[in-house]
Design a protein around this motif. Structure first.
Motif, PDB file in Angstrom:
ATOM      1  N   ASN A   1       0.809  -1.231   0.000  1.00 38.90           N
ATOM      2  CA  ASN A   1       0.000   0.000   0.000  1.00 38.90           C
ATOM      3  C   ASN A   1       0.839   1.277   0.000  1.00 38.90           C
ATOM      4  OD1 ASN A   1      -2.891  -1.061   2.021  1.00 38.90           O
ATOM      5  ND2 ASN A   1      -2.347  -1.390  -0.110  1.00 38.90           N
ATOM      6  N   PHE A   2       2.147   1.148  -0.084  1.00 39.51           N
ATOM      7  CA  PHE A   2       3.015   2.333  -0.123  1.00 39.51           C
ATOM      8  C   PHE A   2       2.566   3.201  -1.299  1.00 39.51           C
ATOM      9  CE2 PHE A   2       7.649   3.945  -0.352  1.00 39.51           C
ATOM     10  CZ  PHE A   2       7.459   4.786   0.734  1.00 39.51           C
TER      11      PHE A   2
ATOM     12  N   PHE B   1      10.909   7.662  -2.998  1.00 40.73           N
ATOM     13  CA  PHE B   1      11.736   6.592  -2.460  1.00 40.73           C
ATOM     14  C   PHE B   1      11.670   5.371  -3.375  1.00 40.73           C
ATOM     15  CE2 PHE B   1      10.503   8.983   1.403  1.00 40.73           C
ATOM     16  CZ  PHE B   1      11.772   9.320   1.847  1.00 40.73           C
ATOM     17  N   PRO B   2      12.335   5.421  -4.552  1.00 38.82           N
ATOM     18  CA  PRO B   2      12.234   4.285  -5.454  1.00 38.82           C
ATOM     19  C   PRO B   2      12.830   3.017  -4.837  1.00 38.82           C
ATOM     20  CG  PRO B   2      13.862   5.882  -6.251  1.00 38.82           C
ATOM     21  CD  PRO B   2      13.160   6.510  -5.081  1.00 38.82           C
ATOM     22  N   GLU B   3      12.268   1.896  -5.208  1.00 40.13           N
ATOM     23  CA  GLU B   3      12.788   0.575  -4.803  1.00 40.13           C
ATOM     24  C   GLU B   3      12.772   0.401  -3.291  1.00 40.13           C
ATOM     25  OE1 GLU B   3      16.580  -0.113  -6.652  1.00 40.13           O
ATOM     26  OE2 GLU B   3      15.895   0.660  -8.586  1.00 40.13           O
ATOM     27  N   THR B   4      11.821   1.006  -2.637  1.00 41.32           N
ATOM     28  CA  THR B   4      11.761   0.931  -1.177  1.00 41.32           C
ATOM     29  C   THR B   4      10.434   0.318  -0.750  1.00 41.32           C
ATOM     30  OG1 THR B   4      13.158   2.876  -0.954  1.00 41.32           O
ATOM     31  CG2 THR B   4      11.779   2.324   0.933  1.00 41.32           C
ATOM     32  N   GLU B   5      10.512  -0.695   0.096  1.00 41.88           N
ATOM     33  CA  GLU B   5       9.302  -1.337   0.609  1.00 41.88           C
ATOM     34  C   GLU B   5       9.409  -1.417   2.133  1.00 41.88           C
ATOM     35  OE1 GLU B   5       6.287  -2.005   0.174  1.00 41.88           O
ATOM     36  OE2 GLU B   5       6.015  -4.030  -0.586  1.00 41.88           O
ATOM     37  N   PRO B   6       8.578  -0.660   2.856  1.00 42.82           N
ATOM     38  CA  PRO B   6       8.671  -0.708   4.315  1.00 42.82           C
ATOM     39  C   PRO B   6       8.250  -2.078   4.844  1.00 42.82           C
ATOM     40  CG  PRO B   6       7.291   1.115   3.560  1.00 42.82           C
ATOM     41  CD  PRO B   6       7.519   0.218   2.384  1.00 42.82           C
TER      42      PRO B   6
ATOM     43  N   SER C   1      -2.920   9.505  10.212  1.00 43.61           N
ATOM     44  CA  SER C   1      -4.057   8.592  10.088  1.00 43.61           C
ATOM     45  C   SER C   1      -3.729   7.209  10.663  1.00 43.61           C
ATOM     46  CB  SER C   1      -4.435   8.440   8.614  1.00 43.61           C
ATOM     47  OG  SER C   1      -3.425   7.706   7.941  1.00 43.61           O
ATOM     48  N   GLY C   2      -2.445   6.927  10.851  1.00 45.86           N
ATOM     49  CA  GLY C   2      -2.060   5.597  11.337  1.00 45.86           C
ATOM     50  C   GLY C   2      -1.834   4.597  10.217  1.00 45.86           C
ATOM     51  N   ALA C   3      -1.896   5.047   8.966  1.00 46.43           N
ATOM     52  CA  ALA C   3      -1.550   4.142   7.866  1.00 46.43           C
ATOM     53  C   ALA C   3      -0.087   3.727   8.005  1.00 46.43           C
ATOM     54  CB  ALA C   3      -1.786   4.822   6.519  1.00 46.43           C
TER      55      ALA C   3
END
Lengths: 296, 86
Positions: free
Chosen positions: A184-185, A194-199, A268-270
């Motif tokens: 959902n980023f 922030f390319p290529e970034t997945e939290p 929002s806490g997302a």
């Protein structure tokens, strides 16, 4: 490659030191969430220093011999650890040449910086503590499977385990998916900021640390991140003309939009902002070995 | 700093901005419809606040469109806020 590539990291962090210096705090030039005391009018500079001080205490890093800072940014944490907290030596690693050059402009025999990935780091001796302040967000990239993501996080904790002395700590500050799903980023943030970034999800980090580290403290400070972002946005817009002169209006608009989206996301806490301290388990249990209750 | 914008000026600016963003004619944009119903995504509504800040010359909260969801209510709020701050 599982994590953010060096090129993608530079896309964001090498926009220019002078540009970031316009709107980050002057005291530490921290590009991570600050730690505010109660009261929303606390100033950014002190809140950034308080964040470093918090981790120095929580991770029992004060007076330590050696600390590693993974994703050391412009060196704010390592400088404060040696200057204020009596740490004898700090090693910082970053993927950004611009950040490393910035730190090198003010040499200090107690600090050293390397441009390298944490995965390539080979310490000359063990560390007492390892800091990873908003670095783990770059350990995975969008589209990889959960198994691959977990392997990257597990490998990180295994490396930390092998680099730390007995009882050593890992101080982690990390932005994670909160009330949202992996993937959902925001597409604008993931393509243009922030390319290529997945939290990560919090659960993934906890699982990846099991039987290597025990989690000894955790606090969710998402409101602090929103407040930090608001401070950055207001500073950026107060110096908008200078910013445009440095990097052009397209880049300034991109940063304005990214800061605004992130404010909404933390409010929002997302997204959540966790500050976690892990302590090394010195005798990890293995699958073929029964734990002995009184063993220490 | 330019003179503070009136409610009318902010409304006109928003209509022109939304007409361009949403590829509509200005007369197709009712002032009392919510931005969401007009077809603006929540991300675009956040971006709009940055544009409004630049246009008005005063801080505009990123989440303001949730509280004031129509052109009329938002413009009226911002015109009041800029007068109060000015």
């Amino acid at each position: 490659m599982t994590g953010t590539s060096p090129e993608a990291v530079r896309h964001h962090y090498d926009v220019g030191n002078e540009f970031y210096a316009l709107w980050l705090d002057q005291a530490t030039m921290s590009y991570t969430a600050a730690l505010y005391e109660d009261g929303r009018d606390a100033d950014l500079e002190h809140a950034q220093e308080r964040k470093i001080d918090y981790f120095a205490t929580a991770a029992r890093a004060a007076g330590a011999g050696r600390i590693l800072d993974i994703g050391c940014g412009w060196g704010n944490s390592i400088r404060r650890l040696v200057a204020v907290h009596g740490v004898q030596h700090c090693t910082g690693i970053t993927l950004s040449d611009a950040q490393a050059e910035w730190i090198a402009q003010r040499p200090d025999p107690r600090i050293e910086v390397h441009v390298e990935s944490w995965a390539d780091h080979r310490p000359s001796a063990t560390y007492d503590a390892i800091f990873a302040i908003e670095a783990i967000e770059h350990f995975a990239r969008p589209g990889i499977s959960r198994a691959e993501k977990m392997r990257a996080y597990r490998s990180f904790f295994e490396s930390c385990h092998s680099w730390l002395r007995r009882g050593g700590t890992v101080a982690v500050q990390v932005s994670v998916y909160g009330n949202s799903f992996t993937g959902n980023f925001d597409p604008f943030l993931s393509s243009q900021v922030f390319p290529e970034t997945e939290p990560p999800m919090l659960s993934e980090l906890v699982e990846a640390s099991e039987r290597l580290f025990e989690l000894i403290s955790l606090r969710n400070d998402r409101a602090h991140y929103a407040q930090t972002l608001r401070a950055w946005l207001s500073r950026l817009n107060a110096r908008r003309n200078e910013a445009i002169a440095l990097v052009g209006s397209k880049v300034v608009t991109r940063f304005d939009r990214y800061l605004r989206l992130c404010i909404c996301s933390y409010e929002s806490g997302a997204s959540d902002l966790h500050r976690i301290v892990f302590r090394r388990i010195d005798r990890p249990v293995t699958a073929n070995r029964e734990p002995v209750p009184h063993e220490r | 700093m330019s003179a503070d914008k009136t409610r009318q000026e902010i409304e006109n600016w928003m209509v022109a901005f939304l007409a361009k963003e949403l590829k509509l004619r200005p007369d197709e944009i009712p002032l009392d419809e919510t931005l969401t119903d007009l077809g603006l995504s929540s991300r675009e509504a956040v971006f709009l606040t940055g544009e409004l800040e630049e246009f008005t010359g005063h801080p505009v909260d990123p989440a303001i469109a949730w509280e004031y969801p129509t052109i009329r209510s938002l413009a009226s709020h911002l015109a009041g806020a800029t007068r109060a701050l000015g």
